[in-house]
Motif scaffolding. Structure first.
Motif, mmCIF file in Angstrom:
data_model
loop_
_atom_site.group_PDB
_atom_site.id
_atom_site.type_symbol
_atom_site.label_atom_id
_atom_site.label_comp_id
_atom_site.label_asym_id
_atom_site.label_seq_id
_atom_site.Cartn_x
_atom_site.Cartn_y
_atom_site.Cartn_z
ATOM 1 N N GLU A 101 35.292 9.874 38.101
ATOM 2 C CA GLU A 101 35.879 11.268 38.218
ATOM 3 C C GLU A 101 34.426 11.880 38.594
ATOM 4 O OE1 GLU A 101 39.116 14.481 36.948
ATOM 5 O OE2 GLU A 101 38.511 13.011 35.402
ATOM 6 N N ASP B 18 35.949 18.350 37.396
ATOM 7 C CA ASP B 18 36.989 17.949 37.315
ATOM 8 C C ASP B 18 36.817 18.080 35.960
ATOM 9 O OD1 ASP B 18 36.729 18.959 40.032
ATOM 10 O OD2 ASP B 18 37.129 17.022 40.296
ATOM 11 N N GLU C 137 36.554 20.456 33.205
ATOM 12 C CA GLU C 137 37.710 21.730 33.593
ATOM 13 C C GLU C 137 38.699 21.324 33.382
ATOM 14 O OE1 GLU C 137 40.635 23.539 36.752
ATOM 15 O OE2 GLU C 137 39.743 21.727 36.756
ATOM 16 N N ARG D 29 35.448 25.285 40.436
ATOM 17 C CA ARG D 29 34.627 23.899 40.563
ATOM 18 C C ARG D 29 34.123 23.806 42.032
ATOM 19 N NH1 ARG D 29 38.686 20.360 40.782
ATOM 20 N NH2 ARG D 29 40.249 21.593 40.695
ATOM 21 N N ARG E 230 31.730 21.100 43.458
ATOM 22 C CA ARG E 230 31.278 19.313 43.967
ATOM 23 C C ARG E 230 30.052 19.289 44.758
ATOM 24 N NH1 ARG E 230 36.791 18.238 44.840
ATOM 25 N NH2 ARG E 230 38.404 18.552 42.999
#
Length: 593
Positions: A362, A366, A369, A383, A385
């Motif tokens: 993952e 994420d 969070e 978030r 990425r």
């Protein structure tokens, strides 16, 4: 070596004390010494109210550091309400919480006789009934629940809401989350839908909790029955004890095509009772209720932390250090986060990260969070990425930098020079505090630093000063500067050797940096940290002469800000240009055609 071979003097004292007790106590009959494996034991009979109780006094291997036990000599006997289960030891005046090494086995036998005499388990005394004997201690919640597989956490908010409903009120339990844990199944009511009233959701239970358990439906009724009436084990017994309203609600619920799976009843004393319902089974499974007290986090953290609820923190890099910082700030009260990291969580990260195998594969932002969302329902996470200095679209990087520029504090946990340069310039441009850290290779320590606009020099100037100071200190001691920098991960494009440091090493530096961040966010004046930069030693090496040595670095004060003066012609042209953009008319040359 066992105690009675190592300490013959204490053995002699124990034997003499038993002999002395036999000579003066008519209630003690016989004394048969023997060995139970490697443990010394004494079998004897204790008389109380004309009844004889065969007991076994057993000395533990750790005696006299640990107390002897007194148990029924024969298996399967339960004498007292002050006994740890069938055949278990008696709860006497001396136990692990009250033990002192001077107490003898003879005194333990006296305590056992006192208990049996006072409680009269056989009811052979003048009253003909067993007497209630107060306990010598209060059991903790953990001790009370360790024998209960099914547990119900009744929050203070839930109890308060149910108490606000009219007597006899009933309705649906919007969701009951069951957490399957080692040795326990724990139920939490997250919402209530009273008949004829607005639905209610528990403000203290994170919605994300449902991802980690089962969600069941349920029925609740404010029954008004006494608690003693609800000590039932079957549906039939419950119907027999119930009033008409409860019976009707129960029959209606069990008659549904999909009946509720749990039943929550409030008794006349506002106690809550949770049962597992099964339409095809007469048995009820009772959950042990644990009433949770209201959560007052500021009593644990201190009132100055209350301001953190309104703060937004941007963290760039949620690796081994950044993940720890994020959770520390979340537990300290920060409720809004911007997390920036493009990396995946892989098995090799487990040794130092807050995540585990459940998050492998993952994106770290994420998974972090999720961890933050389980701390409080009020936590919000933005978030991103992406890698700020990587091959990303300009728009995505600009969006992330814009989000960071609106934070109350920016935290650089990457230890990457390029990222630091970028964040340092954002911090100066938007006048935002910046905190950063470095972990030194070999677990010898690290560095934590802060920039507060108007109070410390610009971050890039501080870093340049840091390199000069550490190089000079190392030169004086004849040692090289330890390797430091970004921690390469196997998912990155360019492989490299990771920084060698244990999870404990990273945690110490990360927690120091989190404290620095909290100090800035809380606006302490004066700051609890007189210096803006600290070198924290965890082992002897480089410039650290001993473990836990802390070296403050004086970076000086912020230089007096002087706005650059533009030539008059540039000012005139700039005003004219902006006026045209804002629709103020044509005040100058329009530019190329």
């Amino acid at each position: 070596m066992v105690w009675f071979l190592r300490d013959l003097a204490r053995l002699a004292r124990e034997r003499a004390a038993i002999e002395e007790l036999l000579g003066r106590a008519a209630w003690l009959k016989g004394a048969d010494w023997g060995l139970d494996g490697s443990r010394l034991r004494l079998d004897a009979d204790i008389e109380a109210h004309g009844c004889v109780y065969g007991v076994r006094l057993t000395y533990p291997d750790a005696f006299p550091a640990s107390p002897p036990t007194v148990t029924p000599r024969q298996d399967g006997q339960l004498w007292s309400t002050h006994q740890y289960g069938v055949g278990g030891e008696l709860c006497l005046e001396w136990g692990p919480d009250t033990w002192v090494p001077e107490v003898t086995g003879a005194q333990m036998l006296v305590s056992a006789h006192t208990l049996l005499e006072a409680e009269d388990p056989q009811g052979s005394g003048s009253s003909g009934e067993r007497a209630a004997v107060p306990s010598r201690h209060v059991r903790t919640r953990g001790q009370e629940l360790r024998g209960s597989t099914f547990r119900f956490l009744a929050t203070a908010a839930l109890r308060e809401h149910l108490a606000s409903l009219p007597p006899g009120a009933s309705g649906q339990l919007g969701a009951v989350v069951l957490l399957w844990q080692r040795g326990a199944i724990t139920a939490v009511v997250t919402s209530v839908h009273p008949d004829g009233a607005e639905p209610w959701t528990d403000p203290g239970v994170p919605p994300r909790l449902a991802n980690y358990g089962l969600e069941w439906s349920g029925l609740f009724v404010r029954s008004g029955l006494r608690a003693v009436s609800l000590g039932v084990g079957t549906v039939a017994e419950l119907r027999a004890a119930a009033d008409a309203a409860l019976r009707d609600a129960l029959d209606a619920a069990l008659g549904l095509a999909t009946p509720p799976q749990v039943l929550l009843l409030e008794d006349a004393e506002a106690g809550l009772h949770l049962f597992r319902l099964r339409a095809d089974e007469p048995e009820l499974t009772r959950y042990k209720t644990l009433n949770l007290e209201p959560d007052h986090p500021w009593e644990r953290r201190g009132p100055e932390f209350e301001v953190l609820v309104e703060k937004r923190v941007g963290i760039v890099g949620v690796g081994s250090a950044g993940s720890k910082v994020a959770l520390a700030l979340g537990r300290s009260g920060v409720r809004r986060f911007v997390l920036v990291d493009d990396d995946l969580f892989l098995p090799e990260n487990i040794s130092r990260h807050t995540l585990d195998w459940r998050s492998v594969g993952e994106h770290k932002v994420d998974a972090i969070e999720d961890q933050l969302a389980l701390l409080s329902p009020a936590i919000e996470v933005d978030r991103r990425r992406i890698r700020l200095t990587g091959q990303e679209s300009t728009a995505s990087v600009a969006g992330a930098l814009d989000a960071l520029s609106r934070c109350d504090l920016i935290f650089d946990a990457t230890a990457d020079p390029s990222t630091f340069n970028q964040l340092g310039m954002i911090a100066v441009q938007y006048q935002r505090p910046l905190v950063w850290l470095e972990i030194y290779a070999g677990g010898i320590g690290g560095m934590v630093a802060r920039y507060r606009p108007g109070k410390e020099p610009a971050p890039l100037a501080m870093r340049a000063h840091y390199h000069v100071v550490t190089a000079e200190a190392g030169a004086r001691m004849g040692v090289d500067v330890p390797r430091r920098g970004p921690e390469p991960y196997s998912a990155d494009a360019e492989p490299g050797l990771p920084i060698v440091a244990s999870d404990a090493d990273v945690a110490v530096i990360a927690d120091h940096a989190a404290r620095l961040a909290i100090d800035v966010l809380a606006g302490r004046e004066p700051s609890a940290f007189p210096f803006a930069m600290y070198l924290v030693g965890l082992a002897r090496g480089w410039i650290f002469e001993q473990p836990f040595q802390t070296i403050p670095v004086d970076v000086g004060e912020a230089p007096h800000a002087v706005a650059p003066e533009a030539p008059p012609e540039a000012v005139q042209q700039g005003v004219a240009f902006l006026s045209r953009l804002l629709g103020g008319g044509d005040d100058g040359p329009a530019g190329p055609s």
